[in-house]
Design a protein around this motif. Structure first.
Motif, PDB file in Angstrom:
ATOM      1  N   LYS A 257       0.830  -1.206   0.000  1.00 42.11           N
ATOM      2  CA  LYS A 257       0.000   0.000   0.000  1.00 42.11           C
ATOM      3  C   LYS A 257       0.867   1.260   0.000  1.00 42.11           C
ATOM      4  O   LYS A 257       0.554   2.242  -0.692  1.00 42.11           O
ATOM      5  N   GLN A 258       1.971   1.228   0.751  1.00 42.20           N
ATOM      6  CA  GLN A 258       2.881   2.376   0.760  1.00 42.20           C
ATOM      7  C   GLN A 258       3.488   2.604  -0.625  1.00 42.20           C
ATOM      8  O   GLN A 258       3.583   3.741  -1.101  1.00 42.20           O
ATOM      9  N   LYS A 261       0.968   4.054  -2.983  1.00 43.66           N
ATOM     10  CA  LYS A 261       0.626   5.431  -2.614  1.00 43.66           C
ATOM     11  C   LYS A 261       1.711   6.398  -3.065  1.00 43.66           C
ATOM     12  O   LYS A 261       1.424   7.517  -3.529  1.00 43.66           O
ATOM     13  N   PHE A 290      -6.265  -2.581   2.678  1.00 39.12           N
ATOM     14  CA  PHE A 290      -6.581  -1.741   1.516  1.00 39.12           C
ATOM     15  C   PHE A 290      -8.013  -1.196   1.536  1.00 39.12           C
ATOM     16  O   PHE A 290      -8.284  -0.168   0.935  1.00 39.12           O
ATOM     17  N   ASP A 291      -8.915  -1.893   2.187  1.00 38.64           N
ATOM     18  CA  ASP A 291     -10.315  -1.463   2.160  1.00 38.64           C
ATOM     19  C   ASP A 291     -10.980  -1.896   3.464  1.00 38.64           C
ATOM     20  O   ASP A 291     -11.750  -2.848   3.496  1.00 38.64           O
TER      21      ASP A 291
END
Length: 943
Positions: A257-258, A261, A290-291
Motif C-alpha cells: 500500500k505504501q 501510494k 486496503f479497504d
C-alpha cells in the motif's frame, strides 16, 4: 475501457512479436500478460495492432494443434474420441472401485485422482505402455526395457496395484477408441513427425523452469526452440524476518500500500508459495489493509451494500463448490436424500439463495433451534420437513409458512419422479433443475457480478456432468449428486475483475512476469526449497532416476535455485521475508538468500507496523471522536413479579458461579445450541439413569421390597427396567441408536443399577415417598419450579433428600458464601416444614468405578451407609445440623436477593475454572476471545 497494466517488458522481444513468431509460456496468465504488454507498447509507439501476437501457453498451443488436425480431417484425430478430465476421472473411479482393493478404500474418488495423476506423469515422462487388446502384449516406442520398468512396479505393493489399474484403463480406452487427454500430445507429436503438421520454425519459450520429456520432444519436432529470460537483476534486495506468519502477511500488505501510494505507476507483486491453501486468510488481511470498510453490511442510506471489486488481483482461484450460491444449489438437491448432516440442514436454513427473505428470520431461528435439539449429527429429510411444519404452526399459526410448503413441494416432486430409479446423467440434469427451481434457487434478490459468473459456471458444470453418459452406466440419485458435487469441487473459479497494480501470486504464476516491486513471502529454510513429496503410487526409484516432479531433495533444490534467480531478475526492488516461528518451531530465512542485506520491519516501513495498520488508526480516531458515557454493565433492572424466570434450581448455582451467567441464562434466556453427537451424550446417559431409577423405585417403593427379591429376580428387574428405558429413547429418536449400540447401553445401565442396589441394601430401612417430585420455590418476587430426584422417609420419620450424580462430586461443593451446588440445600429449605422435617441431604453417586452415598444430616439420623457427623466442618466453621440449615438459609437468601436486585456483574467465582464449561464467554467477553475448547468432558452428565 479498463486500464491495461503491463507486467512484462516486451522491448527485447518486440520484433518477434510483431512478425508473429510463436512464443510459448508455461501458463495462460503469462501469455495474456505478454499480449497485453505488446498492445500497450504498440499504443505508446503509435502502431496499430493488426493481428493478435502468437503467444500461447504450452497446453493451449497443443490444443490448437489438435483442433487443426480435426479441421484437416487427419486420421490421427478422427480415429479417437478425446476424454474430458471429468470423463477420465469417472473412468478411473469405476476401475478403482471395482478392483479388489476398492471395497477397502475410504475415499475411492481421491484414490482415482491419484491414479489419474500418476498415469499423466508416466505419459509425460514417456514411460510408455502400448497395449494390444488381443494379446495384452506390452511394447515400448521410447523405453528399451519395458520389462525392467514393470519389475520396478511389481516390487512395490502400491505401484503394483496402480499398474493393474493402468492396464485396465488402457484396455478400456483402446476398446472404446477413447483418447486420454494426456495422450493428445503424443498424437500431435506424430503429426509433426509424419509431416501432417508443418514445421513452425523458430519458437521462443518464456518462463519455463521444467518441461516434461514428451512436451520437449513435441517442441523439438515442431521447430527450433530457444528459451528467453530477463538478464537484469534487481536494483535492491532486502531480507527480513518477521515474528509470525500473520505479521509477515500484514507487513507485506502495508508495504504494498505504501509503494502504490508513493508511486501510482508502480506494479507490485506479493508472491506466496502456498497461496491456494491460505487464500481466504490472505484476502481478509489485504481487505483490512486496503479497504477496511469492505465488509460493512450497510451503506450511508442504511441499505445493503453491493459487493465491491477487490483492489488487488489473485492468481489463485477457489473451488466452485466453495461459492455459497453453488453450495446452496447442491444442498437443495441433498434434501431429497434419506439422511442429511445437520450442518447441511443449517446451511439450508441460513442461505439467501432460496425463496426466503428477512421476514423469515424468526421462523428460521426457531427451525435451527429445533434441529439442534434433536441432538443428532444426521436427520432424515422427513424429520426436517416435520420440524418446519411445527415452526409454521407455532410462529405463523393458521397462515402457514411458505418455506415449509416449499419443502413439501420439493418432496412431492421427488416422490413423483421416483428418484430411487437409476437414470442417465442427461435425465438427472432435467430433474436436478426441477428440484432446485422448486426451492426458489438462486433466490429473490438480484445477483451481483461474481454470483452471476458462478451461476454461469454451474451451467458449464452441468454440461460436464451430462458428458458422463459417454463413459458410465445409469446412475442412482445419490451417485449422481455425488458426481456433480465432485465436478463442482474440481472446477476452480476465478472471478473476472478489473486489472490491478497489485498482484497476489503463487510462485509458478509469478515466474516470468516482471514488476517494479516484489515481496517474496514464506522463504524460510523450512519452506524454501520445498520439501520433496514424491507421488505415493509410483516407484520412488523411477521418480528419482527420471527426475519427476517433487521426487527428491536434490531436484527441489535445483528447482528452488532456478526459480530464485528468476525472481531476482523479475523486479527492480525485491523484498524477501520469512516468519521466525512456524507451527511453534523456530526457523530462519532460507540459505539461498544469506548473501543479501537484512533490515527490520520498522526500517523497511519507516514506522512501527502497528501504527500503519488502517483498522488500528480507524478505531483510535473513532474512540477519540466519541463522547463516552459511564455505564455500569453489572447492574441489570430489578426483577418484577410479572417477569417469567427460565430454569429451576440451577439459578442459585449460576448466581453463585457468576452473577452474569444467572442473569443471561435465567432472565435473558440465552442458551447455547445443543451439540450434535454420535450416539448418546453424557447428558443423555444421565437422563437414562434417572429414568431407570424412577421406574425401579416406582415398582419397589421401599427397601423391604428390595430385600425381598429372591434369586435372579433383582437381575431380571434391572434387565426389564434397562430395556424399557433404552427402548423409550430409541422410539423418540430412532436414528441415534443401532441394535448393537442399544444392547451395549442396556448392559451398561444394568450394571449400574445392580451396583447401586447393593448400596441401597446396606442402608437402614427407608420408604421412597417421592420420585422426580416438582416443587415451587417462592421468595419475594422470585418464583421457581424445581424437581427433586428422590425423597426417602426414614424410620425416625425424617426425610432424606437424594440427588443422583453420575459425575464426580463432593459435599464440599455445599459450603461457602458462593456454593458450587446449592440445589440440595435449597431443597432442604423447601421441605423442612414437612412432617418429620428434613433430617439430611445426600449425593447418590452412580459410576462404573464405584457407587456411594455421601451427605450430611442430624446426629440421630438412622443411616449407617453414610458417616453422619454431629459437628460438620464447613468453610464457615464447625456446625451441627440445625446451625447448618440456618447457614444455608442465609447464603441462599443472599443469592436470591442479589438476583432479584439485578446484580449481573461478570464475576466468575474462580477463573478460569468457572468459565471452563460456560457457553457465554462470547457474550460476557471476559477474555475478549472465542470460547476456549473444553479441556475435559463430563463423565456422564451431572443429573
Amino acid at each position: 475501457m479498463p486500464r491495461l497494466i503491463s507486467l512484462f517488458d516486451v522491448e527485447p522481444i518486440f520484433e518477434p512479436l510483431a512478425r508473429g513468431q510463436l512464443i510459448l509460456t508455461p501458463n495462460q496468465r503469462l501469455a495474456s500478460r505478454i499480449c497485453a504488454a505488446y498492445v500497450i507498447a504498440c499504443a505508446e509507439q503509435g502502431q496499430p495492432v493488426v493481428d493478435r501476437p502468437a503467444v500461447y501457453s504450452l497446453n493451449n498451443w497443443i490444443d490448437r494443434c489438435w483442433q487443426h488436425l480435426l479441421i484437416i480431417a487427419s486420421p490421427l484425430a478422427l480415429g479417437a474420441r478425446p476424454l474430458s478430465s471429468t470423463q477420465e476421472h469417472a473412468l478411473w473411479e469405476q476401475i478403482v472401485s471395482s478392483s479388489d482393493l476398492g471395497a477397502a478404500l475410504l475415499r475411492p474418488s481421491a484414490t482415482a485422482q491419484q491414479a489419474a495423476s500418476a498415469y499423466r506423469i508416466l505419459v509425460d515422462w514417456r514411460q510408455e505402455f502400448t497395449v494390444d487388446t488381443n494379446t495384452i502384449d506390452y511394447q515400448s516406442m521410447h523405453n528399451p526395457s519395458i520389462n525392467a520398468l514393470r519389475d520396478d512396479f511389481a516390487r512395490d505393493e502400491d505401484s503394483a496395484v496402480l499398474l493393474g489399474w493402468i492396464d485396465q484403463f488402457e484396455v478400456n480406452c483402446e476398446a472404446n477408441h477413447w483418447l486420454p487427454s494426456a495422450r493428445i500430445s503424443e498424437q500431435v507429436l506424430k503429426a509433426f513427425d509424419k509431416g501432417i503438421l508443418t514445421s513452425i520454425g523458430e519458437i521462443l519459450g518464456i518462463g519455463f523452469e521444467d518441461i516434461p520429456p514428451l512436451q520437449q520432444a513435441l517442441i523439438k519436432s515442431a521447430g527450433q526452440f530457444q528459451r528467453y529470460s530477463a538478464t537484469k537483476a534487481a536494483d535492491s534486495i532486502t531480507v527480513l524476518e518477521c515474528d509470525s506468519a500473520k505479521q509477515e502477511l500484514t507487513a507485506a500488505a502495508v508495504w504494498a500500500k505504501q509503494v502504490l501510494k508513493n508511486d501510482s505507476a508502480a506494479t507490485v507483486a506479493i508472491v506466496i508459495p502456498n497461496l491456494t491453501q491460505q487464500r481466504q486468510t490472505i484476502q481478509r488481511v489485504l481487505q483490512e489493509v486496503f479497504d477496511p470498510a469492505y465488509n460493512a453490511p450497510l451503506n450511508d442510506q442504511g441499505e445493503a451494500s453491493t459487493r465491491r471489486n477487490l483492489p488487488f488481483n489473485f492468481s489463485a482461484g477457489y473451488p466452485l463448490l466453495d461459492a455459497p450460491i453453488i453450495s446452496a444449489a447442491l444442498n437443495s438437491l441433498s434434501l431429497s436424500l434419506p439422511l442429511l448432516d445437520i450442518e447441511t440442514l443449517e446451511a439450508v436454513c441460513q442461505s439467501p439463495f432460496y425463496s426466503l427473505d428477512d421476514t423469515d428470520g424468526e421462523a428460521l431461528a426457531c427451525l435451527i433451534k429445533l434441529l439442534y435439539e434433536q441432538r443428532d449429527t444426521r436427520l432424515t429429510s422427513t424429520c426436517f420437513r416435520q420440524l418446519a411444519t411445527k415452526v409454521a404452526d407455532s410462529v405463523f399459526q393458521s397462515q402457514g409458512w411458505h418455506f415449509a410448503e416449499t419443502l413439501q413441494k420439493q418432496a412431492n416432486l421427488s416422490r413423483a419422479a421416483s428418484i430411487g430409479k437409476a437414470r442417465s446423467a442427461e435425465q438427472w440434469r432435467e430433474l436436478f433443475h426441477s428440484l432446485i427451481t422448486a426451492m426458489g434457487w438462486p433466490g429473490k434478490r438480484r445477483l451481483d457480478s461474481i454470483e452471476f459468473q458462478q451461476v454461469t459456471q454451474w451451467q458449464q458444470a452441468l454440461t460436464e456432468f451430462v458428458a458422463l453418459d459417454r463413459v458410465s452406466q445409469p446412475l442412482s440419485f445419490n451417485a449422481a449428486v455425488s458426481q456433480l458435487r465432485r465436478i463442482v469441487s474440481r472446477r476452480i473459479f476465478q472471478p473476472q475483475t478489473p486489472d490491478s497494480s497489485l498482484q497476489v501470486l503463487g510462485t509458478l504464476e509469478a515466474a516470468g512476469l516482471q514488476f517494479s516491486h516484489c515481496w517474496l513471502m514464506s522463504m524460510s529454510e523450512q519452506q524454501w526449497p520445498p520439501a520433496p513429496s514424491p507421488h505415493p503410487l509410483l516407484p520412488f526409484s523411477l521418480q528419482r532416476d527420471q527426475r519427476m516432479p517433487h521426487a527428491n531433495a536434490e531436484r527441489e533444490l535445483d528447482y528452488a535455485k532456478n526459480l530464485t534467480q528468476r525472481f531476482i531478475h523479475s523486479s527492480r526492488h525485491l523484498v524477501v521475508s520469512s516468519a521466525q516461528l512456524i507451527d511453534d518451531s523456530p526457523t530462519s530465512i532460507s540459505r539461498l538468500f544469506n548473501q543479501y542485506p537484512r533490515k527490520t520491519l520498522t526500517e523497511l516501513l519507516g514506522r512501527p507496523l502497528e501504527a500503519l495498520i488502517p483498522l488500528t488508526e480507524i478505531r483510535r480516531r473513532h474512540v477519540e471522536s466519541q463522547r463516552l458515557e459511564v455505564f455500569d454493565a453489572g447492574k441489570a433492572p430489578a426483577l418484577t413479579r410479572e417477569e417469567p424466570i427460565k430454569g429451576g434450581a440451577s439459578l442459585f448455582a449460576n448466581q453463585s458461579a457468576c452473577p452474569f451467567k444467572a442473569f443471561a441464562s435465567h432472565r435473558l434466556g440465552l442458551r447455547a445450541l445443543p451439540e450434535p453427537e454420535l450416539g448418546l451424550s453424557a447428558a443423555d446417559r444421565g437422563s437414562l439413569l434417572h429414568r431407570a431409577l424412577e421406574l425401579l423405585w416406582e415398582k419397589l417403593k421401599n427397601q423391604t421390597a428390595l430385600l425381598a427379591l429372591e434369586g435372579n429376580e433383582q437381575d431380571k428387574l434391572c434387565y426389564e427396567v434397562s430395556e424399557y428405558t433404552v427402548t423409550e429413547i430409541c422410539q423418540r429418536q430412532p436414528s441415534r441408536l443401532g441394535t448393537r449400540y442399544k444392547s451395549l447401553e442396556s448392559v451398561r445401565l444394568q450394571q449400574l443399577l445392580k451396583a447401586w442396589l447393593t448400596v441401597e441394601k446396606k442402608r437402614a430401612n427407608f420408604n421412597v415417598v417421592s420420585i422426580e417430585d416438582r416443587k415451587v420455590f417462592q421468595f419475594d418476587v422470585l418464583k421457581l419450579e424445581t424437581r427433586i430426584d428422590r425423597i426417602d422417609r426414614l424410620d425416625d420419620g425424617s426425610l432424606l433428600i437424594i440427588d443422583y450424580k453420575t459425575g464426580k462430586t463432593s459435599i464440599q461443593r455445599w459450603w461457602g458464601e458462593r456454593p458450587d451446588e446449592p440445589q440440595l440445600p435449597l431443597y432442604s429449605m423447601l421441605l423442612d416444614s414437612s412432617d418429620g422435617g428434613v433430617g439430611g441431604i445426600a449425593f447418590a453417586q452412580l459410576r462404573v468405578d464405584g457407587c456411594s452415598l455421601k451427605g450430611v444430616g442430624a446426629e440421630q439420623l438412622p443411616e449407617p451407609a453414610v458417616q453422619w457427623k454431629d459437628n460438620i466442618k464447613t468453610d464457615a466453621g464447625v456446625m451441627d445440623w440445625p446451625q447448618l440449615k440456618q447457614y444455608w438459609q442465609r447464603v441462599l437468601t443472599a443469592l436470591a436477593n442479589d438476583f432479584i436486585a439485578g446484580k449481573a456483574k461478570v464475576d466468575p467465582k474462580q477463573a478460569p475454572q468457572t468459565c471452563q464449561y460456560c457457553d457465554l464467554a462470547s457474550v460476557c467477553r471476559i477474555n475478549h476471545q472465542p470460547v476456549q475448547p473444553r479441556l475435559q468432558p463430563c463423565d456422564e452428565g451431572q443429573g
